[in-house]
Design an enzyme around this catalytic site. Structure first.
Site, PDB file in Angstrom:
ATOM      1  N   ILE A  31       0.844  -1.203   0.000  1.00  0.00           N
ATOM      2  CA  ILE A  31       0.000   0.000   0.000  1.00  0.00           C
ATOM      3  C   ILE A  31       0.879   1.252   0.000  1.00  0.00           C
ATOM      4  O   ILE A  31       0.638   2.198  -0.769  1.00  0.00           O
ATOM      5  CB  ILE A  31      -0.965  -0.024   1.207  1.00  0.00           C
ATOM      6  CG1 ILE A  31      -1.968  -1.171   1.039  1.00  0.00           C
ATOM      7  CG2 ILE A  31      -1.694   1.327   1.341  1.00  0.00           C
ATOM      8  CD1 ILE A  31      -2.908  -1.378   2.211  1.00  0.00           C
ATOM      9  N   ASP A  50      11.382   2.316   5.867  1.00  0.00           N
ATOM     10  CA  ASP A  50      10.866   0.941   5.786  1.00  0.00           C
ATOM     11  C   ASP A  50      11.949  -0.021   6.250  1.00  0.00           C
ATOM     12  O   ASP A  50      13.122   0.124   5.892  1.00  0.00           O
ATOM     13  CB  ASP A  50      10.481   0.641   4.334  1.00  0.00           C
ATOM     14  CG  ASP A  50       9.504  -0.517   4.214  1.00  0.00           C
ATOM     15  OD1 ASP A  50       8.403  -0.311   3.681  1.00  0.00           O
ATOM     16  OD2 ASP A  50       9.843  -1.639   4.654  1.00  0.00           O
ATOM     17  N   ASP A  77      13.866   0.090  11.388  1.00  0.00           N
ATOM     18  CA  ASP A  77      12.669  -0.444  12.003  1.00  0.00           C
ATOM     19  C   ASP A  77      11.792   0.682  12.551  1.00  0.00           C
ATOM     20  O   ASP A  77      12.305   1.712  12.988  1.00  0.00           O
ATOM     21  CB  ASP A  77      13.082  -1.378  13.143  1.00  0.00           C
ATOM     22  CG  ASP A  77      11.975  -2.319  13.516  1.00  0.00           C
ATOM     23  OD1 ASP A  77      12.003  -3.471  13.028  1.00  0.00           O
ATOM     24  OD2 ASP A  77      11.065  -1.914  14.268  1.00  0.00           O
ATOM     25  N   TYR A 168      -4.802  -7.482  16.171  1.00  0.00           N
ATOM     26  CA  TYR A 168      -4.530  -6.591  15.030  1.00  0.00           C
ATOM     27  C   TYR A 168      -5.552  -5.445  15.005  1.00  0.00           C
ATOM     28  O   TYR A 168      -5.189  -4.269  15.013  1.00  0.00           O
ATOM     29  CB  TYR A 168      -4.585  -7.382  13.711  1.00  0.00           C
ATOM     30  CG  TYR A 168      -4.620  -6.490  12.496  1.00  0.00           C
ATOM     31  CD1 TYR A 168      -3.485  -5.786  12.106  1.00  0.00           C
ATOM     32  CD2 TYR A 168      -5.791  -6.316  11.756  1.00  0.00           C
ATOM     33  CE1 TYR A 168      -3.518  -4.935  11.004  1.00  0.00           C
ATOM     34  CE2 TYR A 168      -5.831  -5.471  10.658  1.00  0.00           C
ATOM     35  CZ  TYR A 168      -4.690  -4.786  10.289  1.00  0.00           C
ATOM     36  OH  TYR A 168      -4.739  -3.937   9.209  1.00  0.00           O
ATOM     37  N   ASN A 214      -4.186 -12.862   2.001  1.00  0.00           N
ATOM     38  CA  ASN A 214      -5.553 -12.475   1.653  1.00  0.00           C
ATOM     39  C   ASN A 214      -6.148 -13.292   0.515  1.00  0.00           C
ATOM     40  O   ASN A 214      -5.429 -13.889  -0.269  1.00  0.00           O
ATOM     41  CB  ASN A 214      -5.600 -10.983   1.305  1.00  0.00           C
ATOM     42  CG  ASN A 214      -5.219 -10.146   2.509  1.00  0.00           C
ATOM     43  OD1 ASN A 214      -4.170  -9.551   2.531  1.00  0.00           O
ATOM     44  ND2 ASN A 214      -6.057 -10.165   3.528  1.00  0.00           N
ATOM     45  N   ARG A 305     -14.134 -20.082   8.752  1.00  0.00           N
ATOM     46  CA  ARG A 305     -12.908 -19.743   9.471  1.00  0.00           C
ATOM     47  C   ARG A 305     -13.335 -18.923  10.691  1.00  0.00           C
ATOM     48  O   ARG A 305     -14.179 -18.032  10.562  1.00  0.00           O
ATOM     49  CB  ARG A 305     -12.020 -18.916   8.535  1.00  0.00           C
ATOM     50  CG  ARG A 305     -10.680 -18.545   9.087  1.00  0.00           C
ATOM     51  CD  ARG A 305      -9.818 -17.843   8.035  1.00  0.00           C
ATOM     52  NE  ARG A 305     -10.278 -16.500   7.722  1.00  0.00           N
ATOM     53  CZ  ARG A 305      -9.631 -15.643   6.923  1.00  0.00           C
ATOM     54  NH1 ARG A 305      -8.514 -16.031   6.325  1.00  0.00           N
ATOM     55  NH2 ARG A 305     -10.101 -14.442   6.685  1.00  0.00           N
TER      56      ARG A 305
HETATM   57  C1  UD1 Z   1      -8.964  -9.277   7.353  1.00  0.00           C
HETATM   58  C2  UD1 Z   1      -9.275  -8.152   8.285  1.00  0.00           C
HETATM   59  C3  UD1 Z   1      -8.985  -6.842   7.623  1.00  0.00           C
HETATM   60  C4  UD1 Z   1      -7.556  -6.798   7.237  1.00  0.00           C
HETATM   61  C5  UD1 Z   1      -7.299  -7.919   6.298  1.00  0.00           C
HETATM   62  C6  UD1 Z   1      -5.829  -7.885   5.958  1.00  0.00           C
HETATM   63  C7  UD1 Z   1     -11.043  -8.644   9.877  1.00  0.00           C
HETATM   64  C8  UD1 Z   1     -12.494  -8.629  10.131  1.00  0.00           C
HETATM   65  N1  UD1 Z   1     -10.666  -8.231   8.663  1.00  0.00           N
HETATM   66  O1  UD1 Z   1      -9.906  -9.213   6.295  1.00  0.00           O
HETATM   67  O2  UD1 Z   1      -9.223  -5.772   8.469  1.00  0.00           O
HETATM   68  O3  UD1 Z   1      -7.254  -5.574   6.643  1.00  0.00           O
HETATM   69  O4  UD1 Z   1      -7.651  -9.167   6.901  1.00  0.00           O
HETATM   70  O5  UD1 Z   1      -5.124  -8.976   6.331  1.00  0.00           O
HETATM   71  O6  UD1 Z   1     -10.254  -9.023  10.714  1.00  0.00           O
HETATM   72  N2  UD1 Z   1     -11.428 -16.602   2.300  1.00  0.00           N
HETATM   73  C9  UD1 Z   1     -11.729 -17.836   1.733  1.00  0.00           C
HETATM   74  N3  UD1 Z   1     -10.708 -18.624   1.312  1.00  0.00           N
HETATM   75  C10 UD1 Z   1      -9.406 -18.264   1.415  1.00  0.00           C
HETATM   76  C11 UD1 Z   1      -9.092 -17.000   2.009  1.00  0.00           C
HETATM   77  C12 UD1 Z   1     -10.132 -16.196   2.427  1.00  0.00           C
HETATM   78  O7  UD1 Z   1     -12.899 -18.200   1.618  1.00  0.00           O
HETATM   79  O8  UD1 Z   1      -8.530 -19.040   0.996  1.00  0.00           O
HETATM   80  C13 UD1 Z   1     -12.534 -15.708   2.686  1.00  0.00           C
HETATM   81  C14 UD1 Z   1     -12.549 -15.298   4.133  1.00  0.00           C
HETATM   82  O9  UD1 Z   1     -13.274 -16.206   4.881  1.00  0.00           O
HETATM   83  C15 UD1 Z   1     -13.217 -13.927   4.035  1.00  0.00           C
HETATM   84  C16 UD1 Z   1     -12.826 -13.393   2.659  1.00  0.00           C
HETATM   85  O10 UD1 Z   1     -12.365 -14.511   1.937  1.00  0.00           O
HETATM   86  O11 UD1 Z   1     -14.594 -14.079   4.070  1.00  0.00           O
HETATM   87  C17 UD1 Z   1     -11.726 -12.366   2.702  1.00  0.00           C
HETATM   88  O12 UD1 Z   1     -10.682 -12.875   3.503  1.00  0.00           O
HETATM   89  P1  UD1 Z   1      -9.291 -12.115   3.721  1.00  0.00           P
HETATM   90  O13 UD1 Z   1      -8.738 -11.723   2.399  1.00  0.00           O
HETATM   91  O14 UD1 Z   1      -8.471 -12.968   4.632  1.00  0.00           O
HETATM   92  O15 UD1 Z   1      -9.678 -10.747   4.436  1.00  0.00           O
HETATM   93  P2  UD1 Z   1     -10.633 -10.472   5.696  1.00  0.00           P
HETATM   94  O16 UD1 Z   1     -10.605 -11.598   6.655  1.00  0.00           O
HETATM   95  O17 UD1 Z   1     -11.947 -10.016   5.183  1.00  0.00           O
END
Ligand code: UD1
Length: 339
Positions: A31, A50, A77, A168, A214, A305
């Site tokens: 970002i 950084d 750091d 977090y 993510n 999850r």
């Molecule tokens: C989380 C945090 C968010 C943070 C972000 C960055 C919370 C509520 N949200 O977002 O603030 O900025 O992480 O790390 O804590 N999923 C699958 N399969 C996968 C991976 C993910 O189904 O293999 C689903 C998850 O269940 C979720 C969605 O995809 O519903 C997004 O997941 P993810 O990208 O991990 O982000 P968040 O958990 O939404």
């Protein structure tokens, strides 16, 4: 005469936001590097601070070539307060965009002390150092994680309930209070921007998300490795049973920072940055599969999850009115930018 017109020229540049030097902590991150790109494009100078723990020097090199500028990179750091102080003094910093942080929600459960130290204590110290050096502008990277796991399907509002469920999210939430205290002091300016799910890379592979935390990076890596993507939970109370999120393009996140940096108005202390549109995990996976010409790949459905809310989307009215910011990129465009 000559001197005066020169000075008028500099003043005019400064009033347009040019000639300002911004310190970007985490500026070699996914970002942070997009914010650097946006700020330099708008005529600002940036200094990147950084640790290169997750940040990449190659991103800075890419931006230097793209903009034909030198970008000072201070590799240190965020817990090195002496170095922060020296850097702010050395470069006569005008404002700080503080993105340096740890961001893996799962890891924060295992290492809460580390997350509070890096995300909260370091922010408090950085604010103190800013104050001691008369830096008046501070933009903080906060997160939708401050909203925790809402049990309603309402859009999240900045003045609505906040209930982080991970160290977090809690570290970001607590840090916001210190940022608020800082910006409420006379002549200080800034805000905390609460990012929703950040995606995309703007067709510049150098600035891609290199984390593997993510949904979208995970799905892309799986497909490239010939594996099936996995959906965590298909029994949520949503239309297709999978979780709904607000996926916002990293280029829009960067534009929101520029809007905050250049805003002529006093900003609200916390502003959601999202699209206001919810998309399900199922829909995201379909789009990624289509983008990689892999629509025949089977998708695995597993249990929920822990800690995932069914629905987490931004109410974006405050960002529209106060920041004059609206997201531009559709989910399709963001996903297309990654391939
Ligand atoms: C989380 C945090 C968010 C943070 C972000 C960055 C919370 C509520 N949200 O977002 O603030 O900025 O992480 O790390 O804590 N999923 C699958 N399969 C996968 C991976 C993910 O189904 O293999 C689903 C998850 O269940 C979720 C969605 O995809 O519903 C997004 O997941 P993810 O990208 O991990 O982000 P968040 O958990 O939404």
């Amino acid at each position: 005469m000559h001197m005066n017109s020169h000075k008028v020229g500099i003043d005019r540049l400064k009033s347009m936001g040019q000639g300002q030097t911004w310190l970007l902590t985490g500026g070699a991150g996914y970002i942070g590097s997009h914010i650097a790109d946006e700020f330099i494009g708008a005529g600002k100078s940036v200094v990147v601070y950084d640790s290169l723990y997750q940040g990449l020097q190659s991103r800075i090199k890419f931006l230097e070539d793209k903009h034909q500028v030198e970008i000072p990179l201070v590799q240190a750091d965020i817990l090195d307060y002496k170095k922060l102080d020296e850097t702010i003094k050395k470069y006569n910093i005008y404002g700080i965009v503080h993105t340096a942080a740890l961001k893996a929600v799962g890891e924060s459960m295992e290492k809460p002390d580390l997350y509070f130290e890096v995300n909260l204590t370091a922010t408090i110290e950085l604010l103190k150092i800013a104050e001691q050096n008369n830096v008046k502008n501070f933009i903080f990277s906060s997160s939708a994680a401050v909203y925790g796991s809402p049990d309603s399907m309402d859009l999240c509002k900045e003045d609505g309930p906040v209930a982080p469920i991970s160290p977090y999210g809690d570290s970001k939430y607590q840090a916001e209070a210190y940022v608020e205290k800082f910006i409420s002091k006379p002549r200080n300016r800034g805000t905390s921007l609460r990012f929703f799910n950040v995606i995309g890379c703007g067709a510049t592979p150098e600035l891609l998300d290199n984390s593997v935390e993510n949904l979208i990076p995970i799905v892309i890596n799986k497909i490239k490795a010939g594996q099936s993507p996995v959906i965590f939970g298909t029994d949520y109370p949503t239309e297709d049973g999978t979780c709904i999120r607000d996926y916002v393009d990293v280029r829009d996140i960067a534009r929101a920072h520029l809007a905050a940096a250049d805003s002529p108005n006093v900003l609200p202390t916390k502003i959601n940055i999202g699209t206001g549109r919810g998309v399900s995990v199922h829909q995201v996976i379909e789009l990624v599969l289509a983008g990689l010409n892999s629509t025949n790949t089977p998708v695995i459905e597993t249990d929920r999850r822990a800690g995932d809310p069914a629905f987490l989307c931004a109410d974006v009215s405050l960002s529209k009115t106060a920041l004059k910011f609206e997201s531009r990129y559709s989910l399709e465009e963001s996903i297309a930018s990654i391939f």
